[in-house]
Structure formats: structure tokens, C-alpha cells
Design an enzyme around this catalytic site. Structure first.
Site, short mmCIF file in Angstrom:
data_model
loop_
_atom_site.label_atom_id
_atom_site.label_comp_id
_atom_site.label_asym_id
_atom_site.label_seq_id
_atom_site.Cartn_x
_atom_site.Cartn_y
_atom_site.Cartn_z
CG ASP A 1 0.86 2.45 5.09
OD1 ASP A 1 0.19 2.36 6.12
OD2 ASP A 1 2.11 2.39 5.07
CD GLN B 1 9.20 -0.55 1.50
OE1 GLN B 1 8.70 -1.08 2.49
NE2 GLN B 1 9.43 0.74 1.45
CE LYS C 1 15.88 10.20 -0.79
NZ LYS C 1 16.12 9.97 0.63
CD1 TRP D 1 4.16 -3.94 3.87
CD2 TRP D 1 4.43 -4.68 1.79
NE1 TRP D 1 2.97 -4.50 3.48
CE2 TRP D 1 3.11 -4.96 2.19
CE3 TRP D 1 4.84 -5.05 0.50
CZ2 TRP D 1 2.18 -5.60 1.37
CZ3 TRP D 1 3.91 -5.67 -0.34
CH2 TRP D 1 2.61 -5.96 0.10
CE LYS E 1 7.19 17.47 -0.35
NZ LYS E 1 6.32 17.52 0.87
N PRO F 1 0.80 -1.23 0.00
CG PRO F 1 0.11 -0.93 2.22
CD PRO F 1 0.82 -1.90 1.32
CD1 TRP G 1 8.02 0.76 9.29
CD2 TRP G 1 7.35 -0.01 7.31
NE1 TRP G 1 8.48 1.63 8.33
CE2 TRP G 1 8.07 1.18 7.11
CE3 TRP G 1 6.81 -0.67 6.21
CZ2 TRP G 1 8.29 1.72 5.84
CZ3 TRP G 1 7.03 -0.14 4.95
CH2 TRP G 1 7.75 1.05 4.78
#
Length: 1002
Positions: free
Chosen positions: A85, A562, A601, A566, A604, A46, A531
Site C-alpha cells: 500500500d 480493519q 498501546k 480493508w 512512539k 498490503p 482505502w
């Protein structure tokens, strides 16, 4: 109809409307649920609804959609249902920013839990709209109506079943441990979260050398180094390595104790030139020595602890690194994992005087109210005053930060709840080893992390999360685990209000009676690690029946980060739930992350985030999808470059589009009927020639290779197979082989033309089916506008089609090898032409091929195609070049090119006939270009073509070829003019071998 140009944005708008109007996605799911060859389990990883989807998210979602469409076409039912999520720190921090609060304390005072929960729900719904729109624009066929939401009571109740199993097995327990703690988020983190991608950053910290005096000695001191001076406030022990040799180094009037092998580098770093080693001792001989803790006067609690027989003593520990710093480590059990365990095994008390904001409490005396890291300078100053400061500087080093707020983490001893996954680690690792990871690097990374086998801190001191369902008696401290809402309501002392939900503050208001002593029980105030919340998805999102049917799921794919997220929580929870060494997934593809064009990367602060919805307002979803899958291996970090995306990926899809357009325009002109004019019909009537059989054979290889690559998740190499088949095999090679046969309207060759259309129908339709999982909009458009229109009996959407399988009867490896040899020869012809500056369009009279008898025989068997592609009138084959020709070659009459045992000689002499035909082809190419520019389709017959600007010599050479030109450009008449003034027309100027020619179409 198909437009002249490939206009992907128009196609995609039209196809979205078609899918939505005809409920294609919903009906596909309904159809496969009833008609399938098997079930391929799936559970959505999710996305967190705390931000807007960007191209990094798009890459993963496109991979998921490709897998779903491919498996569905193979006949499987996939529960490709969405999931969101909704809870945890990521959402909380986003809402805190929106509300303008700085920390948790301010949040609770100014906003309150109830309003905060409502704001969290509003925020996730706002972002949910963005994600659904992004999925719609990308063409992700995920079922939004069957979505799970991790914040609902139904989901949380099923999540609690994992905890219930852990509780029953003694794997869920309260503990007092040192955990990573974020001062900004004001909550602990799990060990997995500490190592997330990008968490370790370069920071600047103090580099402090200080000394502690050996108690009751005149001149002996332990020399110690640290980058966290604030931990001296909580210092309780010094550690040395038992087997290492320690030196007492005389510096001035003092003796400093330091590990022997570090004496020289430390003295050099401290700038001390005059020193001598007075004596050496083994580390174990220092054990039990008392040292004077210098800040007792500022910290009364330390003065009190100093009376403990084991506090402020030297201990021996194997973890002491004797190859860095001084080999003497100061231990603060309240601020370090190893320090904590060293204290615990000796019965030394833990001193951790910190509040939730990581400010020192009043127990820290003079440091009370000061933020831990702000105390660094205060501590240094106090050491300076006491003559214990040796050197302070700054150091830049890698240090873990919070994966969400980016604050520097602090290690604190705290009361938390843990899943003791360390006790079942053998099962966890055994389960993980059975999983298919497709690539070795991410597999090794995941298994290496799992083998660390640390307990999982699952409690969080936050608000918006699934509540820990443990109640504690205020009298006897006994604990009760509540496993469901029904059980909670039955045991509640007061009936919960109508607006009750399984969240703070409502659940904290529920009190229950202690069955042991009759006292009142209150819920432990923690919420669960987010998590754990998302990791419960396999059981929480399905019913018991669905869980049995779909789990372990067949395939999952998420980002490489992940491995600690997850993928890890799914695995740990499933092993706890089932008690088996079994993962909840059979295969897991870890994707590389997506960066900007410069390899940075996306963030913002850099302003380089590319949002999906904004991107797809102007860019094509299909082109984007193809680019995301094709550029590099799915496990590699991808540099996303918009300019790059709009070049080659667009060209490949445009080629597929124009090949289909070429097919339909010609096929309809000749009344091709795919139900009547099948490959079988063409074979039975001996209408297929070698180029057709070669193309059909290459198609079988492409189907097999492409499918095999998809099975291995090598999506980039899979699409390379398709790209080569469409661009090289069909467009660059097959079409030139058969194009001339389609130029004529002769009824005598109609069946041959229909056989070519049957071949193209089969090859292009199959290519469209194979492209569909990657570029579904274009494939649906071609399917509807060509294949479904010509054959209304086909399924209503390309997505309902069956996945192609290689047909062994159509595969002819020997023919492929013949063509391979022939194409190598053609390549040599092109090379020779280039050397002699002879255009490919210019026909030449003769070529000689010098090669082995076997190669010559092969080339003779496909000579018709060889001559057509080489644009040569005749070919001669021999094993050796005659002497006479050697002389002519030396004289420049022949030009040569050779490779792989083949030598090609081209006769460079062009008589008037060849010059005229070459000129005709040059001009015909420009007429074809003008036809296209003016919007004519290939089958349109022009009334007249007018050519002006040629000199007398060129006109004389061209005239004998006007009839051939008429057929070539599909015109009723071609007129030659001395100047444009001879015909009233709109003339178009073209360059022609350093001259100019003028062409008009009337």
C-alpha cells in the site's frame, strides 16, 4: 550434525542461506502451480509503506504464513504474492514530516506536487527494504517478485474499473454533504475512518450554556448547551422534540424554555436554587418560533440569511435527545450531519464559511481568518458582552480524532464525491453474512458497522493518491468518466509528456474536449480515498483470468481495526463490481491488536514499539512465531512480553530439538535404516510393545485435533495440542517408558531397539511436519539434518512434504484409556512419594492398588510400564485393603494417595538393596549431567568414571550396583575413591542429600 544445545539463531541463519541458495520458496510455488489438488485463493492485505514493521505487524504476517505453509502442504496452490500500500494520507504525512512542512498549503508552495510525488516514492522504497528484510527474518514465504504496488499506472487503471461500474450504475456521484474533516491533513474522511480503533480519545472542550431570546418577546429565552461554541457562528435553527413537554422556567425576571424532565438537573448544574415552572407546552407548539440571532452585527452574512423565512426559527426533530442537556439543540447545517439533513429537507440554506485549513473565511465577518476551534473563546466573550452567557466550564469527553494525524475532527459541509453504497446496503450485508469469521465477536462487530449503511466519501483533497478519473466541462458542466490511460490519451487535447503517469500534477495537465458543447474539460482535482485504492486489490492485482480463478479468495486475515478499513472497502467495491451479493473473500479472520507487556498501546510517544528487525537480531524468529501464535486466541488483544517469549516457547522448541537429537544419536549408533526398519516391518515382526502402540495412537489423535483447530483458526489451542504431544506424551511419558531398553548394546535386543526407532521416526517426523507452518526454521533444520540425511529419497525440503492425516488403523482408543488409567495411578504414586519425601529415582519394593476389579485388570495389562514409571519392583491389586495392612498404614509403614476411585499404598521401607540402588541412581544422574556438560553424546562409551567423597556406609551400599551403573552411564569402568587425591583428574563437585560427591570422567 545437531549441536549439543538448541541454538535457534545459528539454525535460522543457516536455514535462510539454505532456502535462498536452493530457491526453495520459488521452487515450492513453481511445484505447487503444476502439482496441486486445488487452488486456495489469496490476496495480500498490503502493509502501508509509511513506517517500520513492529511486532503487531509480525503477528498478522506469521498467521498468514502459517496458513500458506499449511495449505501448501495440504497440496493446494496459493497465490501467496506480496502487495504494498503506497499512497494516501499515511505516506503523505510521513513525507511532510521528512520535508519539514506544516500543512498542505506550505507543501504546495515550498515543495510543489512533482517533487512531493518523487519524495513519496523514495520514502516507500526505503520502508519497503525494511519490510522485505522483516519478512526474510521471520521466514515469511511470500513471493516478493510477484508483488503489487498500489501506485503503479497498471494498478490504478484496474482500480478505475470499480469506479466505472459504480458510474454506470449511478452509484458514483458528486454531493454537497457534511463530512468529517481533518484540519491537520486538510482533507475529508469517510464515516468508516471516523470510527477506527483508537480514534475516539478523551479531550477537553468548553461546556457552554447560553440563551437565545424569543423574537418579539419581553422575557422568554431558549436555553441551549454546546461543547463547540464556534458553531454558533454558523447557527441557523433551533430544534426541539415534537412530542416532549417543555417548561417555561421563571429565573429572576426571565423565562427560560427547557425540556421539562431536565429542569431540576440543569438548574442544579447551573447552581440556581430559586426558580419555578411557569407553564408547560408541547414541543410541536414551539415550531416556527423566531429567535433573535445575536451575532448579526459581527457577521453580515448572518444578517442577510436572517431575512430568509425559515432561518433562525424553531424546528421539530425526533433526533433531539431529551435526556441530556436542555432538550433544545442549536443547528448549524454547515457543521453537523443531522443539522444538514434538517436544513436540506426544509430548503434552508447551508452556511459553511470555512477554508481548507478550517479557518473562517471573510463570509464569517469578524471571525474571518480565525481557526474554528480558536474561535470558541471569542464566541463565549461575545455572548458574555450581550448578556446571553449563562455558564461556561470545561468538560472531558470522548471525541473523534484523525486516525493518522490525531487532530480533533471538525464536521464541515463540503463538495465531495461519494459512492452511494447506502443504496446497495442490503446486498452488502447479505454478502457479508455468507462469510466465515471463525469467532462471533468480530463477526457481530463487522455486521453491525455494515448495517449503518452510510454513503462512502471517496474524494480526498490531497496529492499522492490514485486520481479521480472524472473531467468536467468548464462551460456546460457536463461530466465525463475516463476508464483507462489509452482512452485518456485518445481524448487529450495535447499529447501528454513522456514522463506522464496517472498522478498529480501530470494528470491535471490533461484537458479534453467536451463532446456536448465543444468546451474544455478539466479533471476534478480530487484523489481517491486510500482505502478505495487498497480495496481494489482483488481485481487490480490480478489479470482477468487470475481474478476468475482466485476470487472470491479462500481466506484473509487482518487486524480487528480493519472491520472499518480493508475488509469493508474490499466488500463494498466487490459488490459494486460484480453487482452480486457476494464478498471477495470466503473467510476473514480479524486479529486482536498487539500491545506492550503492560497492556498499553505501542506508540512512539511511550517508546514501547518493538521493531521486528531489531528484535530478530538477538531473538529467535521461531520462538517469536511460536509465542505470537501460542499465547492467546488470535482475536484477543495480545500483551507482548519479551521475557515471557524467551521462557516457555523456547522450552517447547528446545524439547522438540532434544528429542530429535536423542533419536538420531541412538538410531545412528544402532544403524537404523528408515527405508528398511519401517513401522510395517516392526508390526510384521511383532516388535511393537504397548508403549509404542499407545504413542502411535496418541499421534493420530494429535494430527486430527491439530488440523481441526487450524481449520477453525484456533491457532493457540492448535499449538497447545502439539506442545502437549511433544512435551508430555513423547518427552515426559514415552521416552521414560522405553529409555531403559535403549541403554543396552545387546545384539539379542537390537530389533526391539530398531522398532523403537521406527516408532520415534514416525512420531517425531510427523511432529516436525505439523510444527513446520508455525516454526519453519527449526523444522527445516531437523528435516535436513535427520530425516533427509537418513532417507535421501525424501523431498528436498520439509515444505514439499504432504500434510499428515490420521491413520484409523493406528488409533486405539481402548489402549489410550488403559494408559490414561495407568498414568493416573502413576500420578498417585508420585503424590505418595512426595508425602513421604521419597525421590522418584529411589526404587521401592512394593505398591498396593485398591480399586474396582475392572481398573485392577486394566492396570495388570500394562503392569510392565506401570512398574517402570512408578519405579517400584512389584504391584499387588485388590478391591479392599486387608485389616493387617490398615494397621501397618496407621503405623507409618505405608503411605497412601487416592483419587478417581483408585487408592495407592506405597511400602516406604527401604532395605540396604533398595538404598544402594537409589544411591546408584542419584549418582548416575549426576554422571549423566557431567557427560552432557563435557560434550559427550549418549552413545559415547566413557573409558572411566571416578567417584570420590562418599562415606564408608554409602560406598558399601553402592558397590553391588557398580555393574548396573556402568551400563547406565555407558562407561567401561567405574572407580570409587576415598578422596580426590587418589586420582589425577578434573573433579566436579555435586550436592548429594546434604553432603557432597565428587565426579570425574577420564
Amino acid at each position: 550434525m545437531l549441536s549439543m544445545d538448541y541454538r535457534p539463531l545459528e539454525i535460522e541463519r543457516e536455514i535462510r542461506e539454505f532456502w535462498e541458495k536452493n530457491r526453495i520458496q520459488e521452487r515450492l510455488m513453481e511445484h505447487r502451480q503444476k502439482n496441486h489438488v486445488g487452488v486456495a485463493g489469496w490476496v495480500e492485505g498490503p502493509p502501508t509503506l509509511n513506517g517500520i514493521p513492529h511486532v503487531g505487524h509480525a503477528r498478522g504476517r506469521v498467521m498468514k504464513d502459517l496458513w500458506f505453509r499449511w495449505k501448501t502442504m495440504k497440496g493446494f496452490f496459493v497465490p501467496f504474492w506480496a502487495g504494498w500500500d503506497c499512497q494516501g494520507l499515511p505516506v503523505e504525512l510521513e513525507v511532510e514530516k521528512l520535508l519539514g512542512v506544516k500543512n498542505k498549503r506550505e507543501l504546495l508552495e515550498r515543495v510543489g506536487e512533482e517533487r512531493f510525488i518523487e519524495e513519496c516514492k523514495k520514502t516507500i522504497m526505503r520502508y519497503h527494504e525494511e519490510w522485505v528484510e522483516a519478512d526474510r527474518k521471520l521466514g515469511i514465504f511470500i513471493d516478493q517478485n510477484k508483488a503489487y504496488w498500489t501506485y503503479t499506472d497498471e494498478y490504478i487503471e484496474r482500480e478505475w474499473q470499480y469506479l466505472k461500474r459504480a458510474w454506470e450504475q449511478g452509484l458514483l456521484e458528486e454531493g454537497y454533504y457534511v463530512v468529517a474533516y481533518c484540519p491537520g491533513c486538510q482533507t475529508s474522511l469517510s464515516s468508516a475512518e471516523v470510527g477506527y480503533e483508537g480514534s475516539y480519545v478523551e479531550v477537553e472542550d468548553p461546556s457552554l450554556y447560553f440563551k437565545f431570546k424569543v423574537a418579539d418577546s419581553q422575557d422568554e429565552y431558549f436555553l441551549v448547551w454546546t461543547t463547540m461554541p464556534f458553531t454558533i457562528v454558523t447557527d441557523l435553527m433551533l430544534a426541539v422534540h415534537p412530542e416532549a413537554e417543555y417548561a417555561k422556567v421563571k429565573v429572576g425576571k426571565e423565562k427560560w424554555i427547557i425540556v421539562k424532565n431536565r429542569v431540576e438537573p440543569v438548574m442544579q448544574e447551573l447552581g440556581i436554587e430559586k426558580y419555578e415552572v411557569a407553564e408547560t407546552v408541547l414541543g410541536k407548539s414551539l415550531e416556527g418560533l423566531k429567535y433573535d440571532y445575536p451575532l448579526k452585527d459581527l457577521i453580515p452574512k448572518q444578517a442577510e440569511l436572517d431575512k430568509h423565512p425559515l432561518v433562525h426559527r424553531v424546528v421539530c426533530e425526533d433526533f433531539v435527545d431529551i435526556n441530556t442537556a436542555t432538550g433544545v439543540v442549536h443547528l448549524s447545517p454547515g457543521n453537523g450531519e443531522e443539522d444538514f439533513f434538517a436544513a436540506q429537507k426544509r430548503g434552508v440554506p447551508v452556511f459553511a464559511p470555512f477554508d481548507d485549513e478550517v479557518k473562517f473565511t471573510s463570509n464569517a465577518g469578524a471571525f474571518g481568518g480565525v481557526f474554528a476551534r480558536d474561535a470558541d473563546a471569542m464566541v463565549v466573550e461575545e455572548l458574555r458582552k450581550r448578556g446571553l452567557l449563562v455558564k461556561v466550564a470545561t468538560i472531558r469527553h470522548e471525541y473523534p480524532t484523525c486516525w493518522r494525524s490525531h487532530h480533533k475532527l471538525v464536521w464541515l459541509a463540503r463538495r465531495e464525491y461519494f459512492l452511494r453504497t447506502d443504496r446497495i446496503n442490503d446486498k452488502v450485508v447479505a454478502a457479508a453474512e455468507k462469510v466465515e469469521y471463525f469467532f462471533e465477536a468480530p463477526k457481530n462487530r463487522f455486521l453491525s458497522f455494515l448495517k449503518e449503511g452510510k454513503p462512502w466519501c471517496i474524494s480526498r483533497e490531497r496529492v499522492w493518491g490514485a486520481p479521480l478519473p472524472i473531467w468536467v466541462c468548464e462551460k456546460c458542466r457536463v461530466k465525463t468518466f475516463i476508464a483507462s490511460k489509452k482512452e485518456l490519451f485518445e481524448k487529450a487535447l495535447e499529447k501528454p509528456p513522456p514522463n506522464f503517469e496517472l498522478h498529480k500534477p501530470w494528470i491535471d495537465q490533461v484537458k479534453i474536449k467536451c463532446e456536448k458543447c465543444g468546451g474544455t474539460m478539466h479533471r476534478e482535482p480530487f484523489v481517491l480515498d486510500t482505502w478505495h485504492n487498497s480495496g481494489a486489490a482483488p481485481y487490480a492485482r490480478f489479470t482477468d483470468e487470475e481474478f476468475a480463478k482466485y476470487v472470491p479468495v479462500d481466506f484473509l486475515t487482518e487486524g480487528i481495526d480493519q472491520t472499518r478499513g480493508w475488509a469493508n472497502s474490499l466488500l463494498l467495491e466487490h459488490v459494486i463490481l460484480t453487482g452480486r451479493a457476494e464478498a471477495p473473500y470466503k473467510a476473514f479472520l480479524f486479529q486482536g491488536l498487539t500491545q506492550d507487556a503492560k497492556g498499553r498501546k505501542m506508540s512512539k510517544s511511550l517508546g514501547n514499539i518493538i521493531e521486528v528487525n531489531k528484535l530478530l537480531e538477538k531473538a529467535s524468529a521461531d520462538v517469536c512465531r511460536f509465542y505470537l501464535l501460542r499465547k492467546c486466541s488470535p482475536i484477543e488483544f495480545m500483551n507482548f512480553d519479551l521475557n515471557e517469549m524467551n521462557r516457555r516457547p523456547y522450552q517447547v522448541l528446545a524439547t522438540l530439538y532434544h528429542l530429535n537429537r536423542f533419536f538420531i544419536q541412538n538410531a545412528e549408533y544402532d544403524n537404523f535404516n528408515p527405508q528398511k526398519h519401517t513401522l510395517e516391518w516392526a508390526k510384521n515382526n511383532n516388535l511393537l510393545k504397548k508403549p509404542d502402540l499407545w504413542l502411535l495412537s496418541k499421534l493420530q489423535k494429535a494430527i486430527g485435533d491439530y488440523t481441526a483447530m487450524l481449520e477453525k483458526c484456533e491457532f493457540n489451542t492448535a499449538l497447545a495440542v502439539l506442545e502437549e504431544f511433544v512435551v508430555e506424551t513423547i518427552s515426559r511419558l514415552y521416552v521414560p517408558m522405553i529409555r531403559k531398553e535403549l541403554w543396552t548394546d545387546d545384539p539379542a535386543t537390537l530389533n526391539r531397539r530398531l522398532a523403537i526407532y521406527a516408532t520415534l521416526w514416525h512420531a517425531l517426523k510427523t511432529a516436525v511436519l505439523m510444527f513446520n507452518p508455525a516454526t519453519p526454521f527449526l523444522c527445516e533444520a531437523l528435516y535436513q539434518k535427520i530425516y533427509k540425511r537418513l532417507d535421501p529419497t525424501l523431498p528436498e525440503s520439509v515444505n514439499f512434504e504432504k500434510w499428515p492425516e490420521p491413520d484409523g488403523k493406528l488409533r486405539n482408543k481402548a489402549l489410550e484409556e488403559e494408559f490414561e488409567t495407568m498414568l493416573e495411578c502413576v500420578s498417585l504414586v508420585y503424590s505418595a512419594r512426595q508425602s513421604a519425601k521419597l525421590k522418584r529415582r529411589w526404587p521401592l519394593q512394593k505398591m498396593l492398588v485398591v480399586a474396582s476389579a475392572e481398573i485392577c485388570k486394566t492396570l495388570q495389562s500394562v503392569e510392565e510400564v506401570l512398574l517402570e514409571l512408578a519405579n517400584v519392583k512389584e504391584a499387588e491389586y485388590m478391591q479392599e485393603l486387608p485389616e493387617t495392612l490398615k494397621a501397618e498404614t496407621d503405623a507409618g509403614r505405608w503411605v497412601e494417595a487416592s483419587e478417581k476411585g483408585i487408592k495407592v499404598y506405597l511400602d516406604t521401607h527401604r532395605d540396604e538393596a533398595l538404598l544402594g540402588e537409589g544411591l546408584m541412581r542419584d549418582i548416575a544422574r549426576r554422571v549423566q549431567s557431567l557427560r552432557k556438560e563435557l560434550g559427550y553424546i549418549p552413545t559415547d562409551i566413557l573409558n572411566s568414571v571416578h567417584i570420590a567423597g562418599l562415606d564408608e556406609e554409602s560406598t558399601r551400599l553402592l558397590k553391588p550396583y557398580l555393574d548396573e551403573m556402568i551400563e547406565l552411564v555407558r562407561a567401561k569402568k567405574v572407580y570409587l575413591h576415598k578422596s580426590q587425591g587418589e586420582a589425577e583428574a578434573e573433579w566436579h563437585e555435586y550436592p548429594l542429600d546434604e553432603k557432597k560427591v565428587y565426579i570425574a570422567i577420564l
